[in-house]
Design an enzyme around this catalytic site. Structure first.
Site, PDB file in Angstrom:
ATOM      1  N   HIS A 100      67.048 108.558  58.528  1.00  0.00           N
ATOM      2  CA  HIS A 100      65.673 109.055  58.410  1.00  0.00           C
ATOM      3  C   HIS A 100      65.066 109.204  59.796  1.00  0.00           C
ATOM      4  CE1 HIS A 100      65.687 104.676  58.186  1.00  0.00           C
ATOM      5  NE2 HIS A 100      64.557 104.714  58.854  1.00  0.00           N
ATOM      6  N   HIS A 102      61.575 109.131  61.984  1.00  0.00           N
ATOM      7  CA  HIS A 102      60.170 108.692  62.001  1.00  0.00           C
ATOM      8  C   HIS A 102      59.347 109.690  62.806  1.00  0.00           C
ATOM      9  CE1 HIS A 102      60.783 104.352  60.829  1.00  0.00           C
ATOM     10  NE2 HIS A 102      61.991 104.591  61.298  1.00  0.00           N
TER      11      HIS A 102
HETATM   12  P1  AMP Z   1      64.028 101.824  60.056  1.00  0.00           P
HETATM   13  O1  AMP Z   1      63.610 100.463  60.534  1.00  0.00           O
HETATM   14  O2  AMP Z   1      64.162 102.843  61.143  1.00  0.00           O
HETATM   15  O3  AMP Z   1      65.257 101.743  59.183  1.00  0.00           O
HETATM   16  O4  AMP Z   1      62.828 102.347  59.172  1.00  0.00           O
HETATM   17  C1  AMP Z   1      62.658 102.057  57.832  1.00  0.00           C
HETATM   18  C2  AMP Z   1      61.242 102.422  57.488  1.00  0.00           C
HETATM   19  O5  AMP Z   1      61.153 102.617  56.103  1.00  0.00           O
HETATM   20  C3  AMP Z   1      60.223 101.341  57.863  1.00  0.00           C
HETATM   21  O6  AMP Z   1      59.246 101.898  58.722  1.00  0.00           O
HETATM   22  C4  AMP Z   1      59.649 100.926  56.516  1.00  0.00           C
HETATM   23  O7  AMP Z   1      58.282 100.627  56.588  1.00  0.00           O
HETATM   24  C5  AMP Z   1      59.909 102.149  55.654  1.00  0.00           C
HETATM   25  N1  AMP Z   1      60.059 101.892  54.232  1.00  0.00           N
HETATM   26  C6  AMP Z   1      60.851 100.982  53.648  1.00  0.00           C
HETATM   27  N2  AMP Z   1      60.743 101.047  52.293  1.00  0.00           N
HETATM   28  C7  AMP Z   1      59.870 102.063  52.040  1.00  0.00           C
HETATM   29  C8  AMP Z   1      59.339 102.630  50.846  1.00  0.00           C
HETATM   30  N3  AMP Z   1      59.663 102.174  49.641  1.00  0.00           N
HETATM   31  N4  AMP Z   1      58.467 103.654  50.964  1.00  0.00           N
HETATM   32  C9  AMP Z   1      58.104 104.120  52.175  1.00  0.00           C
HETATM   33  N5  AMP Z   1      58.592 103.633  53.343  1.00  0.00           N
HETATM   34  C10 AMP Z   1      59.438 102.605  53.276  1.00  0.00           C
END
Ligand code: AMP
Ligand code: ZN
Length: 137
Positions: A100, A102
């Site tokens: 993903h 950001h």
């Molecule tokens: P990363 O640390 O780069 O893997 O980012 C994962 C991101 O996903 C974090 O910023 C979380 O806040 C976000 N996240 C996790 N679960 C959800 C969810 N159910 N809906 C929206 N964002 C999420």
């Protein structure tokens, strides 16, 4: 689709999310724990663990979409800047093992820290590293 992957479920709509955009390849959602107001995630509908798995065609489409989403966010949020962040591996801060991107809007005084301490290097070391990477491309 990976059965135990939360972003597979979100991307394909099996789990609801605050979706700002969707097409046949991607879903763009608001991060549930935003770094700043309007923090978005671009999630491919197909499962890729990380950037090493991502194919070039999807990557191209994804970054093209990122330019469009970034402009929409800037116009909607009135942010002062934006960071594009993509984490691979636990050491790099990846917590969800489904690729993903950001998009983090930045605002004066928001307190977000995405900086590092610049280290010294030298020509010899840079040349060695340059050659090593180049050989693998
Ligand atoms: P990363 O640390 O780069 O893997 O980012 C994962 C991101 O996903 C974090 O910023 C979380 O806040 C976000 N996240 C996790 N679960 C959800 C969810 N159910 N809906 C929206 N964002 C999420
Ligand atoms: Zn997945």
């Amino acid at each position: 689709m990976k059965d135990d992957c939360i972003f597979c479920k979100i991307a394909t709509g099996k789990i609801p999310s605050a979706t700002v955009y969707e097409d046949s390849h991607f879903r763009v959602i608001l991060d549930i724990n935003p770094a700043t107001k309007g923090h978005c995630l671009i999630i491919p509908k197909e499962h890729f663990d990380n950037i090493y798995d991502l194919d070039g065609e999807t990557a191209g489409k994804l970054f093209s979409l990122a330019t469009c989403i970034a402009r929409a966010m800037r116009d909607a949020l009135g942010c002062d800047g934006m960071n594009i962040v993509q984490n691979n591996g636990e050491i790099a801060g990846q917590t969800v093992l489904h690729f993903h991107l950001h998009l983090i809007p930045r605002y004066e005084g928001d307190g977000v820290q995405l900086t590092w301490k610049p280290n010294e290097s030298n020509e010899e070391e840079l040349e060695e590293i340059r050659k090593a990477i180049r050989k693998e491309i």
